[in-house]
Enzyme design. Structure first.
Site, short mmCIF file in Angstrom:
data_model
loop_
_atom_site.label_atom_id
_atom_site.label_comp_id
_atom_site.label_asym_id
_atom_site.label_seq_id
_atom_site.Cartn_x
_atom_site.Cartn_y
_atom_site.Cartn_z
N GLU A 36 0.84 -1.21 0.00
CA GLU A 36 0.00 0.00 0.00
C GLU A 36 0.87 1.26 0.00
OE1 GLU A 36 -3.05 0.10 2.99
OE2 GLU A 36 -3.56 -2.03 2.70
N GLU A 114 31.39 9.66 22.30
CA GLU A 114 30.54 9.12 21.23
C GLU A 114 31.29 8.05 20.46
OE1 GLU A 114 28.78 12.46 18.87
OE2 GLU A 114 29.90 13.68 20.27
N LYS A 116 32.86 6.35 17.29
CA LYS A 116 33.44 6.88 16.05
C LYS A 116 33.14 5.90 14.92
CE LYS A 116 37.76 8.72 14.15
NZ LYS A 116 37.77 7.92 12.90
N ASP A 118 32.85 4.33 11.09
CA ASP A 118 33.76 4.21 9.94
C ASP A 118 32.95 4.42 8.67
OD1 ASP A 118 36.03 3.80 8.52
OD2 ASP A 118 35.99 1.62 8.64
N ARG A 137 33.20 15.81 2.91
CA ARG A 137 34.25 16.55 3.61
C ARG A 137 35.27 17.12 2.63
NH1 ARG A 137 39.37 16.23 5.45
NH2 ARG A 137 39.81 17.21 7.45
N TYR A 248 26.05 14.12 14.37
CA TYR A 248 26.72 14.26 15.66
C TYR A 248 27.09 15.70 16.00
CZ TYR A 248 30.66 14.01 12.39
OH TYR A 248 31.52 14.20 11.33
N LYS A 335 41.57 5.55 19.25
CA LYS A 335 41.50 4.50 18.24
C LYS A 335 41.73 3.13 18.90
CE LYS A 335 40.95 6.58 14.22
NZ LYS A 335 41.85 6.29 13.12
N CYS A 429 62.09 -5.87 -13.76
CA CYS A 429 60.66 -5.55 -13.82
C CYS A 429 59.87 -6.81 -14.12
CB CYS A 429 60.41 -4.50 -14.90
SG CYS A 429 58.65 -4.16 -15.17
N CYS A 432 58.24 -6.28 -17.89
CA CYS A 432 59.00 -6.14 -19.14
C CYS A 432 60.44 -6.64 -19.04
CB CYS A 432 58.99 -4.69 -19.61
SG CYS A 432 59.92 -3.57 -18.53
N CYS A 447 60.99 0.78 -12.51
CA CYS A 447 61.32 0.28 -13.84
C CYS A 447 61.53 1.50 -14.73
CB CYS A 447 60.18 -0.58 -14.40
SG CYS A 447 60.39 -0.99 -16.15
N CYS A 453 57.12 -0.35 -21.06
CA CYS A 453 56.58 -1.24 -20.03
C CYS A 453 55.05 -1.15 -20.04
CB CYS A 453 57.14 -0.83 -18.67
SG CYS A 453 56.66 -1.92 -17.31
#
Length: 691
Positions: A36, A114, A116, A118, A137, A248, A335, A429, A432, A447, A453
């Protein structure tokens, strides 16, 4: 139905759907069946399509998206979005508390702690209660305008009801609550949405496997998936990702709140989704208790977190504490230690980038880490391999730095097999076979075969067509690989020789898609000189340096013949950049490449409109521009400075002549200017200077 009847019906349906949305997303109550609800929304969308003039600015139909942008516009933040300092243990957190105590003296203070999250930092502007603009940001000073995408987030109010503002209005001043305010928050993708999308990819891949088609790539983790979704140009596709957001912070001039806690409670009442787990803490010991509580409890949350944010609660005390050059003194983040796991090192492979840098990558036995399965980890460079003393088949410890990028942190020597061979960095390398070189004062091996390359050639072409360079959006990495493998394109200049019939022969291309590629390449010829210069891929010449060189030298010929002394006199160009530019223009092959691009019609001179000289009043003066201005936008102010002979620089130093300050000037720039005794000009003073 008459237009007047349509207008009335649109208003009724909008109000009805907004009511059901609020009940579902704010009160967790479903008043009507989904079928609905969908019928009501379908009816509203149909009416708005027929009578677009009556669509409300906060129409619930905006939740399903539909707007498609060609690119995102960069918009300056009214207030800089600063980063926070980090702490990693209890001792560092107590040092932060001691600094607060020293600056505030005997005055008592309290914190708000608060979670944090991710995700992706967002800024949302409301005017007279209506959501009018949303930005990422970006670099902190300006971000991408993703307003249409943010309107698809159903937990973000498109309009704040007046009843939530009225308690803060004074009888003598009905507009006591600021007419314009800004909300800061974190956009994210929940674990449930992330798993659903990967399940959909799995079903589609099963179908493609049966049809012999190329498989889709699975989403790596919720954070990256959210970041990519917010930057989609089709808002309807964003809506299907079911993104979410927690807010926040509330910012405006003249807010009626004394503390951060008060503003959070206001946001909750006004219909914003605030994480319910914030907590007022009387002292640093209460903060530590909060941190310890959530160290393991956070695993049960519906989204990823990587720490705790700690802020002084009182706004008055925040003013006293102020800011450093990069972050507020009144806040920090704690952290959590990154999650780690043990697994087996199967082998080491080597990737070659567009600059020729060779990066070692560890191939691992699959291991579950921070919600995702890890099979590869970066080893950075030869020094890191030597530091770890890696051997074939080692049992290694893997960690996600910031819970995003996997890296090897150590080796379990008790499990090392006797006689296992030491991992030695390759001498040639891997692509190459050319012998690798190591430049003075650099840790990476390179290289030197940049003209032959394959990954370097393809990488340079991909860089050339990128959005911030030539912006040829019809070309991606897979298409460029096809062009290269068929020997249609060996350099960026070859793109301008492509014909529709050549492209149609490639897998996945038809008449229309082939024509789109050719048209996209042709359209890129209008890109300004600064973008062309950046697209050339000269080492150390990034987007900003390319703009500065463009303004300073005006055209490619002046730049090509510039001496080292002339180059280093350009803004933000040091010796390393100058030497790289000189070396690039000294290569005959590069000059031949330039001539091919010039013949194709690319822009190698600054637009004459941007070169109008008004006076020499600012010759020899350097300016840092910060804040929001009344008569001009920031770019117009910068152009005026250059038109009067002055130069713009991005950061304040002892050599800066003036800081031109608008409203909401960055506090860090103001503090540094005052410390270095650099004159701070108002907009009126600047206008008087050039008049």
């Amino acid at each position: 139905m008459t237009p007047a009847q349509a207008q009335t019906k649109i208003r009724e349906l909008s109000a009805q759907i907004q009511h059901y949305n609020h009940r579902y997303y704010q009160d967790s109550v479903s008043e009507i069946p989904n079928f609905e609800f969908d019928q009501l929304l379908t009816q509203l969308v149909a009416l708005e399509r027929e009578y677009p003039q009556w669509q409300l600015p906060d129409s619930p139909s905006l939740r399903v998206g539909g707007a498609i942008a060609k690119e995102f516009v960069q918009v300056p933040h009214k207030r800089p979005m600063l980063s926070l300092g980090n702490t990693y243990n209890e001792e560092e957190l107590k040092e932060f508390d001691q600094r607060i105590k020293k600056m505030l003296g005997e005055t008592p203070y309290e914190y708000v702690a608060e979670l944090k999250f991710d995700g992706v930092a967002l800024s949302l502007t409301y005017r007279n209660g209506l959501f009018v603009q949303g930005l990422t940001r970006g670099d902190g000073d300006q971000g991408d305008d993703i307003t249409a995408n943010l309107k698809t987030i159903r937990t973000l109010p498109l309009r704040v009801d007046e009843k939530h503002l009225q308690p803060y209005q004074e009888p003598a001043n009905e507009a006591a609550f600021p007419a314009e305010f800004e909300i800061r928050g974190e956009g994210f993708m929940s674990h449930q949405a992330f798993d659903r999308l990967n399940d959909e990819i799995a079903k589609e891949n099963e179908k493609r496997t049966n049809e012999g088609k190329k498989l889709l790539t699975y989403l790596a983790n919720p954070r990256n998936a959210a970041s990519g979704a917010f930057k989609m140009l089709d808002s309807a596709a964003v809506a299907r990702r079911t993104l979410d957001a927690y807010v926040y912070d509330l910012q405006a001039d003249g807010l009626p709140f004394q503390t951060h806690e008060e503003s959070l409670k206001f946001l909750q009442k006004a219909g914003f989704q605030v994480s319910p787990h914030f907590q007022k803490c009387q002292d640093i010991d209460a903060v530590m208790a909060y941190i310890k509580h959530w160290e393991f409890q956070r695993a049960d949350l519906p989204l990823d977190t990587d720490g705790i944010v700690i802020k002084i609660n009182s706004y008055a005390q925040r003013e006293t504490l102020g800011f450093t050059s990069k972050s507020p003194r009144w806040a920090t983040s704690f952290k959590y230690k990154a999650e780690n796991a043990a697994t087996e090192l199967l082998s080491v492979s080597y990737q070659v980038g567009r600059t020729g840098a060779v990066t070692p990558v560890a191939n691992l036995a699959p291991v579950k880490l921070a919600g995702t399965t890890v099979k590869r980890a970066t080893l950075h460079n030869a020094n890191e391999i030597a530091r770890l003393d890696l051997h074939q088949g080692d049992a290694v410890f893997v960690e996600k730095g910031g819970e995003i990028i996997p890296k090897i942190t150590g080796v379990d020597l008790t499990k090392r097999q006797a006689g296992s061979l030491r991992i030695e960095f390759v001498a040639q390398c891997p692509e190459c076979g050319t012998g690798l070189v190591r430049r003075a004062e650099e840790v990476a091996y390179y290289c030197p075969n940049e003209k032959g390359c394959p990954p370097q050639i393809k990488g340079k072409i991909e860089h050339f067509v990128a959005r911030k360079a030539m912006d040829i959006d019809s070309l991606g990495g897979k298409t460029i690989e096809q062009f290269f493998d068929r020997e249609l394109v060996k350099s960026p200049a070859d793109l301008y020789d492509l014909r529709i019939e050549q492209i149609r022969e490639l897998e996945g291309f038809k008449a229309q898609s082939s024509q789109n590629v050719v048209l996209g390449i042709a359209a890129s010829k209008a890109q300004p000189f600064s973008r062309v210069l950046f697209a050339l891929g000269i080492r150390f010449v990034g987007e900003t340096v390319a703009e500065k060189l463009t303004i300073f030298f005006k055209n490619i010929d002046n730049l090509a013949k510039a001496s080292l002394e002339e180059l280093t006199s350009a803004p933000e160009v040091g010796g390393k950049i100058a030497e790289s530019v000189r070396a690039w223009f000294a290569e005959p092959e590069n000059l031949a490449h330039l001539e091919r691009l010039r013949a194709a019609g690319l822009q190698f001179a600054e637009s004459e409109n941007e070169l109008v000289k008004l006076s020499d009043k600012l010759v020899g003066k350097t300016f840092v521009v910060s804040g929001v201005f009344q008569q001009f936008d920031r770019e117009a102010i910068k152009l005026l400075i250059e038109q009067h002979g002055g130069r713009n620089v991005s950061s304040v130093s002892a050599k800066t002549s003036y800081v031109l300050a608008g409203d909401d000037m960055g506090p860090a720039k103001r503090e540094k200017a005052q410390k270095l005794n650099v004159t701070i000009l108002s907009e009126a003073e600047f206008i008087a200077m050039i008049s």
